[in-house]
Enzyme design. Structure first.
Site, mmCIF file in Angstrom:
data_model
loop_
_atom_site.group_PDB
_atom_site.id
_atom_site.type_symbol
_atom_site.label_atom_id
_atom_site.label_comp_id
_atom_site.label_asym_id
_atom_site.label_seq_id
_atom_site.Cartn_x
_atom_site.Cartn_y
_atom_site.Cartn_z
ATOM 1 N N HIS A 81 5.339 6.152 11.676
ATOM 2 C CA HIS A 81 4.764 6.059 10.399
ATOM 3 C C HIS A 81 3.607 7.132 9.893
ATOM 4 C CE1 HIS A 81 3.435 4.378 6.666
ATOM 5 N NE2 HIS A 81 3.300 3.070 7.072
ATOM 6 N N LYS A 113 24.417 -5.302 -1.792
ATOM 7 C CA LYS A 113 25.865 -5.692 -1.821
ATOM 8 C C LYS A 113 26.783 -5.278 -0.845
ATOM 9 C CE LYS A 113 25.723 -5.602 -7.205
ATOM 10 N NZ LYS A 113 26.106 -4.561 -8.007
ATOM 11 N N ARG A 145 0.964 -1.089 0.085
ATOM 12 C CA ARG A 145 -0.166 0.181 -0.112
ATOM 13 C C ARG A 145 0.746 1.416 -0.063
ATOM 14 N NH1 ARG A 145 -3.796 -3.742 2.237
ATOM 15 N NH2 ARG A 145 -1.686 -4.975 2.708
ATOM 16 N N THR A 146 1.803 1.405 0.842
ATOM 17 C CA THR A 146 2.443 2.678 1.091
ATOM 18 C C THR A 146 3.276 2.854 -0.242
ATOM 19 O OG1 THR A 146 2.489 1.994 3.247
ATOM 20 C CG2 THR A 146 3.923 3.926 2.779
ATOM 21 N N ARG A 187 11.445 3.880 3.761
ATOM 22 C CA ARG A 187 10.915 2.809 4.810
ATOM 23 C C ARG A 187 12.070 2.070 5.118
ATOM 24 N NH1 ARG A 187 5.709 -1.095 4.816
ATOM 25 N NH2 ARG A 187 4.916 1.274 5.243
HETATM 26 C C1 NCD Z 1 2.019 -0.951 8.471
HETATM 27 C C2 NCD Z 1 3.563 -0.931 8.546
HETATM 28 O O1 NCD Z 1 4.138 -1.202 7.424
HETATM 29 O O2 NCD Z 1 3.691 -0.159 9.534
HETATM 30 N N1 NCD Z 1 1.446 -1.119 7.226
HETATM 31 C C3 NCD Z 1 1.230 -0.088 6.513
HETATM 32 O O3 NCD Z 1 2.016 0.530 6.109
HETATM 33 N N2 NCD Z 1 0.404 -0.113 5.522
HETATM 34 C C4 NCD Z 1 1.572 -1.982 9.293
HETATM 35 C C5 NCD Z 1 1.952 -3.355 9.243
HETATM 36 O O4 NCD Z 1 2.746 -3.835 8.458
HETATM 37 O O5 NCD Z 1 1.452 -4.105 9.768
#
Ligand code: NCD
Length: 309
Positions: free
Chosen positions: A134, A84, A56-57, A106
């Protein structure tokens, strides 16, 4: 907004949060057009730098950037020189040398986006760092709550599940308590972070913790379920999935304890049958897909506000 980076919710004020949400509202319409594109960020380069799995993100950042006409490049750790042995700092300097305007990162380490923000000229957006924050998830959650409930204050929000490993829970606590909403964190004692009672947040008295799902769910306006993050566990935190679901899983019977107009949220990805029953995830109270849709509009808003449109 005069900010260059979005690293966490903790340091945003209410006005900035409302500006992001209001701007997202105006961008919602773009996604309903036959040609889903505006020229706002033409000529800007956005790099999605993902060191952890994401559907999703990452996708919604890419779609958001493209709907604003930016050039979006995706880099994932498994196919980059990180595999690497390159350090985050060298990766950052490399991306900077290519004149990226924005890096969306991320990473499994808390603070990685802050490090990047110190080292690069680009705007940095935190797309999830370890168990820390987040921020874009909390903003899209707030967008969804405001759309459904008409407000962000004076609600009861129950956040239930693997709180210990959840950056989503932390960012939501920061955001919702700033607006005067009561947040109830609910989990097994083993999945409740140590010292959560002393968590630094504005309006500390709006934050509550409990090990009882009955207490968390009773008269809740919003129930937000968290995924059990098995990939971050190197030991067993509960005896069995069956037992976990019995005490902390969201079944239809549990939903009935909440307000009749409760909404059910989950940031995804879901473990069906572990933290949430399938009939609840797909049922009438669920706004889980509204959250996904909100993600595009909210990320368009953030990119627009940070990159100066
Ligand atoms: C979350 C995350 O990655 O922190 N998911 C997300 O970004 N939609 C929560 C999760 O991974 O459970």
């Amino acid at each position: 907004m005069t900010r260059k980076h979005l690293l966490g919710i903790q340091d945003l004020d209410r006005e900035e949060i409302l500006e992001i949400l209001d701007t997202a509202e105006s961008f919602q319409e773009v996604s309903t057009r036959p040609i889903k594109k505006v020229p706002t960020l033409r000529g800007k380069t956005i790099i999605n730098l993902f060191f952890e799995a994401s559907t999703r993100t990452r996708t919604s950042f890419e779609i958001a950037g493209k709907r604003l006409s930016a050039d979006v490049v995706n880099v994932s750790a498994s196919t980059s020189s990180v595999s690497k042995g390159e350090t985050l700092i060298d990766t950052a300097k490399t991306l900077d040398a290519m004149a990226a305007d924005c890096v969306v990162i991320r990473h499994s380490s808390s603070g990685a986006p802050n490090t990047l923000a110190r080292l690069t000229k680009a705007s940095i957006i935190n797309a999830g760092d370890g168990a820390h924050e987040h921020p874009t998830q909390a903003l899209l959650d707030a967008f969804t709550i405001r759309m459904r409930k008409g407000r962000l204050d004076d609600l009861k929000v129950a956040i239930i599940g693997d709180v210990a490993h959840s950056r989503v829970a932390r960012s939501n606590v920061h955001l919702l308590t700033k607006f005067g909403t009561h947040v109830w964190l609910c989990s097994t004692p083993t999945l409740m972070p140590q010292g959560v009672q002393h968590m630094v947040c504005e309006n500390r008295h709006f934050l509550h913790t409990t090990n009882s799902m009955d207490e968390a769910v009773r008269a809740a306006d919003v129930i937000m379920m968290l995924r059990v993050q098995f990939e971050r566990m190197n030991e067993s935190f509960f005896p069995s999935i069956r037992e976990y679901f019995r005490y902390f899983g969201l079944s239809r019977r549990r939903v009935e304890q909440a307000k009749p107009d409760v909404i059910i949220m989950h940031p995804g990805p879901m473990n069906r049958g572990v933290e949430i029953a399938t009939d609840v995830a797909d049922g009438p109270y669920s706004v889980i897909l509204d959250q996904v849709a909100a993600g595009v509009a909210v990320r368009m808003s953030i990119l627009y506000l940070l990159l100066g449109g």
